[in-house]
Design a protein around this motif. Structure first.
Motif, short mmCIF file in Angstrom:
data_model
loop_
_atom_site.label_atom_id
_atom_site.label_comp_id
_atom_site.label_asym_id
_atom_site.label_seq_id
_atom_site.Cartn_x
_atom_site.Cartn_y
_atom_site.Cartn_z
N ARG A 13 91.24 47.78 60.24
CA ARG A 13 90.06 48.00 59.49
C ARG A 13 89.75 45.84 59.76
NH1 ARG A 13 89.27 51.99 59.82
NH2 ARG A 13 88.70 53.86 58.64
N CYS A 67 87.84 43.49 57.09
CA CYS A 67 86.98 44.27 55.43
C CYS A 67 86.79 42.72 55.11
CB CYS A 67 87.63 44.68 54.49
SG CYS A 67 88.40 46.07 54.43
N GLU A 99 77.90 53.05 48.49
CA GLU A 99 78.37 52.99 50.17
C GLU A 99 77.65 52.33 50.57
OE1 GLU A 99 76.63 56.37 52.90
OE2 GLU A 99 77.90 58.05 51.85
N SER A 100 76.44 51.41 50.38
CA SER A 100 76.08 50.50 50.88
C SER A 100 76.78 49.22 50.49
CB SER A 100 74.71 50.27 50.22
OG SER A 100 74.87 50.01 48.99
N ARG A 103 80.07 49.13 50.57
CA ARG A 103 80.97 50.05 51.07
C ARG A 103 80.85 49.29 52.69
NH1 ARG A 103 81.95 54.31 48.51
NH2 ARG A 103 81.52 54.64 50.36
N ASP A 104 79.35 49.84 53.59
CA ASP A 104 79.04 49.31 54.00
C ASP A 104 79.50 47.72 54.64
OD1 ASP A 104 78.75 52.49 55.08
OD2 ASP A 104 76.53 52.16 55.31
N HIS A 105 78.77 47.11 53.63
CA HIS A 105 78.85 45.99 54.29
C HIS A 105 80.02 44.89 54.02
CE1 HIS A 105 77.69 40.85 53.88
NE2 HIS A 105 76.88 41.65 54.25
N LEU A 134 82.71 47.23 55.43
CA LEU A 134 83.57 46.90 56.61
C LEU A 134 84.04 48.56 55.83
CD1 LEU A 134 82.57 44.03 59.28
CD2 LEU A 134 81.19 46.20 58.52
N LYS A 135 84.08 48.96 55.18
CA LYS A 135 85.07 50.05 55.10
C LYS A 135 85.58 51.11 55.53
CE LYS A 135 87.16 49.12 52.00
NZ LYS A 135 88.92 48.77 51.92
N LYS A 136 84.15 51.48 55.99
CA LYS A 136 84.08 52.68 57.56
C LYS A 136 84.19 54.16 56.38
CE LYS A 136 84.21 49.93 61.45
NZ LYS A 136 85.10 49.64 62.53
N SER A 185 82.58 57.22 54.09
CA SER A 185 81.53 57.52 53.69
C SER A 185 82.11 57.95 51.94
CB SER A 185 80.79 58.67 53.27
OG SER A 185 81.48 60.14 53.58
#
Length: 250
Positions: free
Chosen positions: A63, A65, A171-172, A174-176, A178-180, A182
Motif C-alpha cells: 500500500r 497510505c 470509506e471516504s 480510507r479512500d483518501h 489509499l487503504k483500498k 471497503s
C-alpha cells in the motif's frame, strides 16, 4: 548510522571493513535477497528471560497510505518464499526451543506466499503437541482474497493476534488514505476472525485532515459494532500526526 538494510553493514562494521554500503551515507544499503542472511542465533534467549523470536518475511508495503513513511524506508516491496520462512521457524524451534514468533513485516499478508505459509504452519501444528504461535500486522484484503479454508488455516497456523490498521470506519476517509478496502471487506474479515477466536488489534486514527463529523460518527458506529467481541478486539486510538516526507505532508 546505517541507512537501509543493516544485516551485512553491521557485520562488516564489526569486522573492520571499509567502504560499507549504507554506513553514514544517504544511499541506503540493499540486500540482494531477503533470503541471503543466515538465520539469527537465539540459542541464549533463556539467559534474558525471553521466549519469543522476531522474524521478517517481507520488507516494504503493498500500500501507499498517505500518512505513512514506509515507502521512504523500503521503496520496493520484497518478500521471502513461504518455504524459507517456514524453514527459519523450524530452525528456531529445533535450535533455540522457541515456538512463538513476532513478524516485523509492515504487512504479513501482503504477498502471494502468505496463504502457502499458513498451510505449512497449520499442517505442522496439526501433527504436534508443541505448536507454533505467531502474531503480526495485516491489512484488510478484498473479500474474495481469503476463502473459508484459508481462514481455517489462519486459525490453525497458530496466530494469536493480528494488528490491522483500520484507521477509520468511514470509506471516504480510507479512500483518501489509499487503504483500498471497503466496509463490506472490513466487516467480513473481522467476522471471520471473530468466529475463529482470533484476537484483533484494531488501530484507529482520529483527526485525519479530510475527516468530517459524520465520518467520525461512522467510526464510532464501527467501534460500537466491535464491542460485541470486546474480549477479542483490542482498540488502539491515536491522534493524526503529519510525518515529514509522507504524501500527506508533501
Amino acid at each position: 548510522y546505517v541507512n537501509g538494510e543493516g544485516e551485512f553493514a553491521l557485520r562488516d562494521l564489526c569486522l573492520g571493513k571499509d567502504n560499507i554500503d549504507g554506513l553514514n551515507m544517504d544511499k541506503p544499503a540493499r540486500l540482494p535477497s531477503l533470503e541471503d542472511p543466515v538465520f539469527p542465533d537465539f540459542t541464549d534467549w533463556k539467559k534474558y528471560g525471553m521466549n519469543v523470536a522476531v522474524i521478517t518475511a517481507s520488507r516494504g508495503c503493498v500500500r501507499r497510505c498517505t500518512f505513512c513513511d514506509v515507502i521512504k524506508l523500503w521503496p520496493t516491496y520484497r518478500y521471502r518464499s513461504a518455504e524459507h520462512v517456514f524453514e527459519e521457524i523450524m530452525h528456531q524451534d529445533y535450535k533455540a526451543d522457541i515456538r512463538h514468533f513476532v513478524f516485523t513485516d509492515s504487512l504479513v499478508n501482503g504477498n502471494k506466499e502468505y496463504k502457502k505459509m499458513l498451510r505449512l504452519l497449520a499442517e505442522f501444528n496439526k501433527n504436534t503437541d508443541d505448536k507454533i504461535t505467531w502474531e503480526g500486522q495485516n491489512i484488510i484484503r478484498k473479500k474474495n482474497f481469503m476463502s473459508l479454508e484459508d481462514f481455517d488455516n489462519l486459525r490453525d497456523s497458530g496466530v494469536t493476534r493480528l494488528y490491522i490498521g483500520i484507521e477509520s470506519g468511514s470509506e471516504s476517509v480510507r479512500d483518501h488514505m489509499l487503504k483500498k478496502f471497503s466496509n463490506e471487506d472490513m466487516y467480513y474479515e473481522i467476522e471471520q476472525m471473530m468466529i475463529r477466536g482470533i484476537e484483533f488489534g484494531c488501530l484507529i486514527i482520529v483527526g485525519y485532515p479530510t475527516e468530517t463529523r459524520e465520518d467520525f460518527e461512522e467510526t464510532k458506529r464501527f467501534v460500537e459494532w466491535c464491542s460485541q467481541w470486546k474480549d477479542q478486539i483490542h482498540m488502539s486510538f491515536s491522534m493524526m500526526q503529519m510525518i515529514p516526507g509522507t504524501p500527506l505532508w508533501d
